[in-house]
Design a protein around this motif. Structure first.
Motif, PDB file in Angstrom:
ATOM      1  N   ASP A 137     -46.507 -61.542 -46.941  1.00  0.00           N
ATOM      2  CA  ASP A 137     -47.260 -61.104 -48.112  1.00  0.00           C
ATOM      3  C   ASP A 137     -46.675 -59.831 -48.730  1.00  0.00           C
ATOM      4  N   THR A 162     -47.085 -65.055 -42.905  1.00  0.00           N
ATOM      5  CA  THR A 162     -48.222 -64.670 -43.737  1.00  0.00           C
ATOM      6  C   THR A 162     -49.393 -64.209 -42.869  1.00  0.00           C
ATOM      7  N   TRP A 212     -40.015 -66.035 -60.507  1.00  0.00           N
ATOM      8  CA  TRP A 212     -40.586 -65.128 -61.511  1.00  0.00           C
ATOM      9  C   TRP A 212     -39.925 -65.235 -62.878  1.00  0.00           C
ATOM     10  N   TYR A 276     -45.064 -69.453 -50.388  1.00  0.00           N
ATOM     11  CA  TYR A 276     -45.974 -68.338 -50.654  1.00  0.00           C
ATOM     12  C   TYR A 276     -45.793 -67.830 -52.086  1.00  0.00           C
ATOM     13  N   VAL A 277     -44.570 -67.619 -52.499  1.00  0.00           N
ATOM     14  CA  VAL A 277     -44.312 -67.065 -53.840  1.00  0.00           C
ATOM     15  C   VAL A 277     -44.749 -68.030 -54.921  1.00  0.00           C
ATOM     16  N   ARG A 278     -44.502 -69.300 -54.731  1.00  0.00           N
ATOM     17  CA  ARG A 278     -44.850 -70.272 -55.761  1.00  0.00           C
ATOM     18  C   ARG A 278     -46.362 -70.499 -55.855  1.00  0.00           C
ATOM     19  N   GLN A 280     -48.526 -68.058 -55.757  1.00  0.00           N
ATOM     20  CA  GLN A 280     -49.160 -66.871 -56.319  1.00  0.00           C
ATOM     21  C   GLN A 280     -49.392 -67.023 -57.821  1.00  0.00           C
TER      22      GLN A 280
END
Length: 280
Positions: A137, A162, A212, A276-278, A280
């Motif tokens: 995280d 995580t 991003w 995890y990033v996708r 968010q």
């Protein structure tokens, strides 16, 4: 009865939410902030407060001891809390430690965890140690305002995990420990909790760039550069050392080991950085 310290925090609240309906004692500094879940009572006590902890832990069989916020006296607070738990009759302590915990670990905070583990062992109480890797995280937060991740991590790798996956493991271990006073398969066990793979910070930057839609890059620092840049924040020396050596531990390879413990204990594959990033 399962007691949980730090129940209002990011990890503690995640563990509590997974134990709804189980007899819980939430041990918090501010009862007004305690999560409201079926089967839970609330007691006010802070780490190291012997009398308050004795009262809060009365009737608790298993203690989920989340490590205290980093501080110069964290080991002393942990030891005092463990001593209060043993005095109150706690039979098992489940402790959130750190991978590679050792007296000479590169990451200075990992040394705190080793000393705490050793103290728990010395009391003779039953235990389970959950040695977390870096929190996945946190990785997006490594990026500065200029889109650069800076740190002395070299081309080392971290198998970051995580907090959700750590909480799932903790809840599974606690449910087993709380089911019977007899020892179970987690009795005396130490688990490394990691993500599904280990990545470099350059690889993390590339993944964040793709997710991003803006350029993120990794810029390695020397240890001297890292200390100078972080000393500008005015934090105490022990805290600056913790920040810098977390990157240095990546460079040393101490955080690169990938474990299957999350899947083995929960039956679910741990979350990857890309997932995890996708999400968010």
């Amino acid at each position: 009865m399962i007691g949980i310290t730090g129940a209002t925090g990011q990890l503690g609240s995640r563990i509590v939410s997974r134990l709804a309906g189980v007899p819980l004692r939430l041990i918090v500094r501010d009862p007004a902030r305690a999560p409201s879940v079926p089967g839970a009572s609330v007691a006010r006590a802070a780490y190291g407060e012997h009398a308050a902890l004795l009262s809060a832990l009365d009737g608790v069989d298993v203690l989920m001891l989340l490590s205290a916020t980093e501080s110069a006296d964290r080991v002393a607070l942990h030891k005092a809390t463990v001593d209060a738990a043993v005095a109150a009759g706690v039979q098992r302590i489940v402790y959130t430690s750190f991978v590679g915990a050792a007296p000479g670990a590169t990451f200075t905070f990992a040394r705190d965890h080793w000393h705490t583990e050793q103290h728990i062992r010395s009391t003779g109480v039953d235990f389970t140690f959950l040695r977390d890797n870096l929190y996945l995280d946190f990785v997006p937060g490594f990026v500065g305002a200029d889109g650069v991740i800076r740190g002395p991590a070299g081309d080392g790798r971290t198998a970051a995990v995580t907090r959700d996956d750590v909480a799932a493991v903790a809840a599974a271990v606690l449910r087993t420990a709380g089911a019977s006073p007899a020892p179970d398969q987690h009795s005396g066990a130490t688990y490394d909790l990691t993500g599904p793979s280990a990545f470099t910070l350059a690889e993390a930057a590339a993944l964040l760039t793709d997710a991003w839609g803006r350029t993120i890059r990794y810029e390695p620092e020397t240890l001297d550069e890292a200390y100078r840049s972080r000393e500008s924040y005015g934090a105490p020396a022990w805290e600056v050392a913790g920040w810098v050596t977390s990157y240095a531990a990546i460079a040393s390879g101490e955080l690169s080991h990938v474990s299957t413990a999350v899947r083995d204990i929960t039956g679910v594959e741990p979350t990857s950085l890309e997932q995890y990033v996708r999400a968010q």
